[in-house]
Design a protein around this motif. Structure first.
Motif, PDB file in Angstrom:
ATOM      1  N   ALA A 265     121.114  54.442  57.748  1.00 36.89           N
ATOM      2  CA  ALA A 265     120.657  53.206  58.135  1.00 36.89           C
ATOM      3  C   ALA A 265     121.687  52.205  57.809  1.00 36.89           C
ATOM      4  O   ALA A 265     122.408  52.549  56.936  1.00 36.89           O
ATOM      5  N   ASP A 266     121.897  51.370  58.631  1.00 35.32           N
ATOM      6  CA  ASP A 266     122.929  50.337  58.716  1.00 35.32           C
ATOM      7  C   ASP A 266     122.882  49.661  57.155  1.00 35.32           C
ATOM      8  O   ASP A 266     124.083  49.398  56.815  1.00 35.32           O
ATOM      9  N   SER A 267     121.737  49.448  56.504  1.00 37.70           N
ATOM     10  CA  SER A 267     121.813  48.731  55.311  1.00 37.70           C
ATOM     11  C   SER A 267     122.055  49.449  54.105  1.00 37.70           C
ATOM     12  O   SER A 267     122.524  48.734  53.171  1.00 37.70           O
ATOM     13  N   VAL A 268     122.386  50.608  54.245  1.00 37.89           N
ATOM     14  CA  VAL A 268     123.057  51.498  53.337  1.00 37.89           C
ATOM     15  C   VAL A 268     124.399  52.149  53.470  1.00 37.89           C
ATOM     16  O   VAL A 268     125.117  52.681  52.833  1.00 37.89           O
TER      17      VAL A 268
ATOM     18  N   GLU B  95     110.793  53.719  55.609  1.00 35.18           N
ATOM     19  CA  GLU B  95     112.110  53.709  56.744  1.00 35.18           C
ATOM     20  C   GLU B  95     113.032  54.761  56.555  1.00 35.18           C
ATOM     21  O   GLU B  95     113.111  55.132  55.126  1.00 35.18           O
TER      22      GLU B  95
ATOM     23  N   GLU C 154     117.289  44.696  47.051  1.00 37.59           N
ATOM     24  CA  GLU C 154     116.463  45.183  48.051  1.00 37.59           C
ATOM     25  C   GLU C 154     116.340  46.539  48.263  1.00 37.59           C
ATOM     26  O   GLU C 154     115.617  47.053  49.191  1.00 37.59           O
ATOM     27  N   ASP C 155     117.185  47.272  47.504  1.00 35.29           N
ATOM     28  CA  ASP C 155     116.972  48.898  47.518  1.00 35.29           C
ATOM     29  C   ASP C 155     115.863  49.325  46.791  1.00 35.29           C
ATOM     30  O   ASP C 155     115.488  50.674  46.733  1.00 35.29           O
TER      31      ASP C 155
ATOM     32  N   LYS D 211     121.272  47.199  45.245  1.00 32.09           N
ATOM     33  CA  LYS D 211     120.979  45.521  45.419  1.00 32.09           C
ATOM     34  C   LYS D 211     119.531  45.474  45.062  1.00 32.09           C
ATOM     35  O   LYS D 211     118.741  46.703  45.337  1.00 32.09           O
TER      36      LYS D 211
END
Length: 115
Positions: A59-62, A45, A87-88, A85
């Motif tokens: 990305a929204d997640s970062v 991704e 999840e990273d 995190k």
């Protein structure tokens, strides 16, 4: 063409890392650069990108935690990662691309976020 990533490693949640990607064999200043990541069992991704002109997207997640930057004098793109995190956790890849080229990839650097 070579893209060589460095700076990965093991870090605790909440910690920071800075990834670097040194490019050779391309006219670096003319290329858009990006960081991707791939976690086990997941698709690769896009994490962050920076155009040849310096525009960035994330990305929204970062968003708010990671910063991408480039130094054209050093042919290097960076990814500053903060508030990490679990999840990273992933292998992070550097990508160089222009519209008329298929793009180039680095070999990847492992980032593990764990207590």
């Amino acid at each position: 063409v070579q893209l060589v990533e460095s700076g990965g490693g093991l870090v605790q949640p909440g910690g920071s890392l800075r990834l670097s990607c040194a490019a050779s064999g391309i006219i670096f200043s003319g290329y858009n650069m990006a960081w991707y990541r791939q976690a086990p069992g997941k698709q690769r991704e896009l994490v962050a990108a920076i155009t040849s002109g310096g525009s960035t997207n994330y990305a929204d997640s970062v968003k708010g935690r990671f910063i991408i930057s480039r130094d054209n004098a050093k042919n290097t793109v960076y990814l500053r990662m903060g508030s990490l995190k679990p999840e990273d956790t992933a292998v992070y890849y550097c990508n160089a691309n222009i519209p008329t080229s298929p793009g180039y990839w680095g070999q990847g650097t492992q980032v593990t976020v764990s207590p």
